[in-house]
Design an enzyme around this catalytic site. Sequence first.
Site, PDB file in Angstrom:
ATOM      1  N   TYR A  32      -4.301  11.688   2.058  1.00  0.00           N
ATOM      2  CA  TYR A  32      -3.699  11.110   3.258  1.00  0.00           C
ATOM      3  C   TYR A  32      -2.728  10.002   2.901  1.00  0.00           C
ATOM      4  O   TYR A  32      -2.703   9.521   1.766  1.00  0.00           O
ATOM      5  CB  TYR A  32      -4.772  10.603   4.224  1.00  0.00           C
ATOM      6  N   LYS A 151      -5.345   9.037  -3.430  1.00  0.00           N
ATOM      7  CA  LYS A 151      -5.579   8.615  -2.039  1.00  0.00           C
ATOM      8  C   LYS A 151      -6.277   9.743  -1.290  1.00  0.00           C
ATOM      9  O   LYS A 151      -5.694  10.429  -0.429  1.00  0.00           O
ATOM     10  CB  LYS A 151      -4.261   8.203  -1.370  1.00  0.00           C
ATOM     11  N   GLU A 184     -10.138  -4.034  -6.291  1.00  0.00           N
ATOM     12  CA  GLU A 184      -9.284  -4.149  -5.102  1.00  0.00           C
ATOM     13  C   GLU A 184     -10.175  -4.404  -3.884  1.00  0.00           C
ATOM     14  O   GLU A 184     -11.375  -4.627  -4.039  1.00  0.00           O
ATOM     15  CB  GLU A 184      -8.429  -2.889  -4.920  1.00  0.00           C
ATOM     16  N   LEU A 208      -6.074   1.937  -6.056  1.00  0.00           N
ATOM     17  CA  LEU A 208      -5.005   2.730  -5.461  1.00  0.00           C
ATOM     18  C   LEU A 208      -3.656   2.078  -5.803  1.00  0.00           C
ATOM     19  O   LEU A 208      -3.527   0.860  -5.682  1.00  0.00           O
ATOM     20  CB  LEU A 208      -5.172   2.777  -3.942  1.00  0.00           C
TER      21      LEU A 208
HETATM   22  N1  PDD Z   1      -5.378   1.662   3.029  1.00  0.00           N
HETATM   23  N2  PDD Z   1      -6.372   0.253  -1.744  1.00  0.00           N
HETATM   24  C1  PDD Z   1      -7.076   1.011  -0.890  1.00  0.00           C
HETATM   25  C2  PDD Z   1      -8.450   1.437  -1.280  1.00  0.00           C
HETATM   26  C3  PDD Z   1      -6.506   1.405   0.334  1.00  0.00           C
HETATM   27  O1  PDD Z   1      -7.202   2.185   1.186  1.00  0.00           O
HETATM   28  C4  PDD Z   1      -5.200   0.953   0.682  1.00  0.00           C
HETATM   29  C5  PDD Z   1      -4.538   1.333   1.971  1.00  0.00           C
HETATM   30  C6  PDD Z   1      -4.512   0.138  -0.244  1.00  0.00           C
HETATM   31  C7  PDD Z   1      -3.120  -0.364   0.032  1.00  0.00           C
HETATM   32  O2  PDD Z   1      -2.162   0.671  -0.067  1.00  0.00           O
HETATM   33  P1  PDD Z   1      -0.807   0.630   0.757  1.00  0.00           P
HETATM   34  O3  PDD Z   1      -0.148  -0.665   0.426  1.00  0.00           O
HETATM   35  O4  PDD Z   1      -0.055   1.810   0.235  1.00  0.00           O
HETATM   36  O5  PDD Z   1      -1.165   0.738   2.217  1.00  0.00           O
HETATM   37  C8  PDD Z   1      -5.120  -0.183  -1.442  1.00  0.00           C
HETATM   38  C9  PDD Z   1      -4.807   2.343   4.161  1.00  0.00           C
HETATM   39  C10 PDD Z   1      -3.794   1.553   4.902  1.00  0.00           C
HETATM   40  C11 PDD Z   1      -5.917   2.919   5.029  1.00  0.00           C
HETATM   41  O6  PDD Z   1      -6.806   3.507   4.445  1.00  0.00           O
HETATM   42  O7  PDD Z   1      -5.849   2.834   6.254  1.00  0.00           O
END
Ligand code: PDD
Length: 287
Positions: A32, A151, A184, A208
Amino acid sequence: MSTAYLNGEYLPLAEARISPMDRGFLFGDGIYEVIPSYAGRMVGFAPHIQRMKNGLEAIGIAHNWTDEQWRELYNRLIASDGGGNLGIYLHVSRGADSKRFHAYPDPEAVAPTVFAFAFEIPPEPQADRTKVKPYKVSTDEDLRWQRCHIKSTALLGNVMHFQQGHAAGNNETILYNSRGELTEGSACNAYIVKDGKVITPPLDHQILPGITRQILLAVLRKDGSIPVEERVVSMNEVHHADEVWLTSSSKEIAPVIEIDGRPVGDGKAGPIWEAAQRLFSAEKYSY
Ligand code: PDD
């Protein structure tokens, strides 16, 4: 009501239906993305689509969509939800098989399920220490899998970690590995600031590769006034940091003011956060 896209059709979200045999439903077998947009302008479209393609390749889901097709899908969902502050959720699962069997099915027989919808996100953060939403977080040992760079829609590990912080009245949970090193947050990347320098764990299987992280590091390096380092960060350093931040597509850069009930620095959003958010806000649409 929000509009959804499902396998070639645009329809009201509440009317979208998938088979219970969909491998996304049975196994969390899918990839996703979440792309933020404000008044119709997307942040990081190209790197988000690239990360999705990397994820699909990593788990062997073939797809024939061009970048322009993805862009058209996004623009159409943004338009039908009226612009504003929107996150676009995109989900590609391996599709619905006739039986429940762990091995990947023949891709000739089972087509991927493509699902997308727009949802409201907070307004664009302002680089203002008096107006920002500060975060309070819990900490926990990272008990997710060894492929956190993918992801995947299989998010139960993240959900359980997030729930722990939520149940304690906090906004997030910051995670560390068995060596006591920061990985993270359960749904975001994490940073410390020490003596004016921004430090964040390096990209590997434990985290991620966040697109907000990618854009933020590029913006800071281009500007040059705030030094940046990607290296292992111990939890001891987290507890003695001047500032701690989280980043994700829906929150941009969030200052953390409390960890497990103890204040970070002076317990307020810091000056380096404000400077970084200002640079990010000015540059984010060019990535
Ligand atoms: N989450 N690490 C994890 C585990 C995440 O689920 C996310 C993002 C990030 C940050 O990635 P980005 O900057 O590309 O949004 C880091 C999304 C927003 C979610 O699961 O809703």
